[in-house]
Enzyme design. Structure first.
Site, PDB file in Angstrom:
ATOM      1  N   TRP A 117       6.253  -0.822  -0.078  1.00  0.00           N
ATOM      2  CA  TRP A 117       5.276  -0.007   0.903  1.00  0.00           C
ATOM      3  C   TRP A 117       3.133  -0.913   0.240  1.00  0.00           C
ATOM      4  O   TRP A 117       2.902  -1.305  -0.904  1.00  0.00           O
ATOM      5  CB  TRP A 117       5.205   1.047   0.673  1.00  0.00           C
ATOM      6  CG  TRP A 117       6.233   2.148   0.634  1.00  0.00           C
ATOM      7  CD1 TRP A 117       7.651   1.810   2.046  1.00  0.00           C
ATOM      8  CD2 TRP A 117       7.230   2.421   0.163  1.00  0.00           C
ATOM      9  NE1 TRP A 117       8.601   2.268   1.723  1.00  0.00           N
ATOM     10  CE2 TRP A 117       9.352   3.406   0.908  1.00  0.00           C
ATOM     11  CE3 TRP A 117       6.908   3.394  -0.785  1.00  0.00           C
ATOM     12  CZ2 TRP A 117       9.633   3.570   0.470  1.00  0.00           C
ATOM     13  CZ3 TRP A 117       7.958   3.827  -1.375  1.00  0.00           C
ATOM     14  CH2 TRP A 117       8.626   4.099  -1.221  1.00  0.00           C
ATOM     15  N   MET A 120       1.593   0.745  -2.099  1.00  0.00           N
ATOM     16  CA  MET A 120       1.640   0.578  -4.150  1.00  0.00           C
ATOM     17  C   MET A 120       1.915  -0.983  -4.057  1.00  0.00           C
ATOM     18  O   MET A 120       1.475  -1.223  -5.206  1.00  0.00           O
ATOM     19  CB  MET A 120       2.699   1.355  -4.166  1.00  0.00           C
ATOM     20  CG  MET A 120       2.489   3.054  -4.223  1.00  0.00           C
ATOM     21  SD  MET A 120       3.560   4.183  -5.320  1.00  0.00           S
ATOM     22  CE  MET A 120       4.689   4.508  -3.822  1.00  0.00           C
ATOM     23  N   CYS A 121       2.818  -1.290  -3.309  1.00  0.00           N
ATOM     24  CA  CYS A 121       3.267  -2.535  -3.612  1.00  0.00           C
ATOM     25  C   CYS A 121       2.413  -4.237  -3.530  1.00  0.00           C
ATOM     26  O   CYS A 121       3.320  -5.201  -3.550  1.00  0.00           O
ATOM     27  CB  CYS A 121       4.819  -2.725  -2.760  1.00  0.00           C
ATOM     28  SG  CYS A 121       5.671  -1.407  -4.056  1.00  0.00           S
ATOM     29  N   VAL A 122       1.829  -3.840  -2.160  1.00  0.00           N
ATOM     30  CA  VAL A 122       0.858  -4.429  -1.601  1.00  0.00           C
ATOM     31  C   VAL A 122      -0.574  -4.521  -2.616  1.00  0.00           C
ATOM     32  O   VAL A 122      -1.345  -4.967  -3.101  1.00  0.00           O
ATOM     33  CB  VAL A 122       0.887  -4.021  -0.144  1.00  0.00           C
ATOM     34  CG1 VAL A 122      -0.531  -5.566  -0.038  1.00  0.00           C
ATOM     35  CG2 VAL A 122       2.334  -4.673   0.387  1.00  0.00           C
TER      36      VAL A 122
END
Length: 218
Positions: A117, A120-122
């Site tokens: 997402w 978070m992950c970006v």
């Protein structure tokens, strides 16, 4: 921090300087994607991946706990069938040395990121990489969050850290830059026809008109 080339020609993307990292486009993440319509993210990230392939932009695929969260979506894996995604335990991709080493091995400093997402992950790897001297671009319409607010706040946070938000067709356009670059025109046009929405429909129509006899042929 990624602050050097914020304007002027050098602020734009070129294929020769770009490296793309696609993060966690997996079933578990899609299951709680609420900032965008999921099929739009699928369309956009596959279009982005295909564009990168047309322009020979090195692309790194990565997943998190794929044994639980699922394999990379098939449409994206099909663009790079020979590549096994780097499967991580770190939520923050930039803490996985295998990913960082793969990026650094390209010798390129314009780092383009899209993933699930966004919050978070970006955001995590984008903010960290920006602090380590990379010019970081987050592809916002090939990424998504658990809510519109989560996605929007993540984009704001990244901008404050010097990350540049772009959309996937902007990346394609900046890579192409000049329609006189004939080698990549067919591939770019095909990607746009497949994934560019109304632009793709218009292109197909134009192609039809160009191939349609007018009735005035001698």
């Amino acid at each position: 921090m990624s602050t050097e080339n914020k304007n002027g020609l050098g602020a734009l993307l070129t294929p020769e300087e770009s490296v793309l990292v696609l993060i966690d486009h997996q079933p578990f993440q899609f299951a709680n994607l609420n900032s965008h319509e999921p099929t739009m993210i699928v369309n956009n990230v596959v279009g982005l991946a295909k564009a990168a392939k047309v322009f020979d932009v090195p692309t790194i695929l990565t997943t998190v706990l794929e044994e639980r969260g699922g394999l990379l979506i098939q449409g994206l894996q099909d663009v790079f069938p020979e590549q096994k995604p780097i499967n991580r335990t770190f939520i923050n991709t930039w803490q996985d040395e295998r990913v960082v080493d793969a990026v650094k091995a390209t010798g390129r400093k314009k780092l383009i990121i899209a993933g699930l997402w966004t919050e978070m992950c970006v955001a995590m790897p984008a903010i960290q990489a920006a602090g380590e001297g990379f010019e970081v671009f987050a592809v916002t319409d090939a990424s998504g969050g658990v809510s519109k607010e989560a996605h929007d706040m993540a984009v704001r946070r990244m901008v404050q850290a010097g990350v540049v938000p772009i959309t996937w067709m902007v990346a394609l356009g900046e890579w192409q830059r000049d329609w006189a670059r004939e080698k990549t025109v067919p591939g770019a046009a095909e990607v746009q026809a497949q994934h560019g929405g109304a632009s793709g429909v218009a292109f197909a129509w134009e192609t039809q008109l160009l191939a349609t006899p007018t009735g005035n042929e001698a």
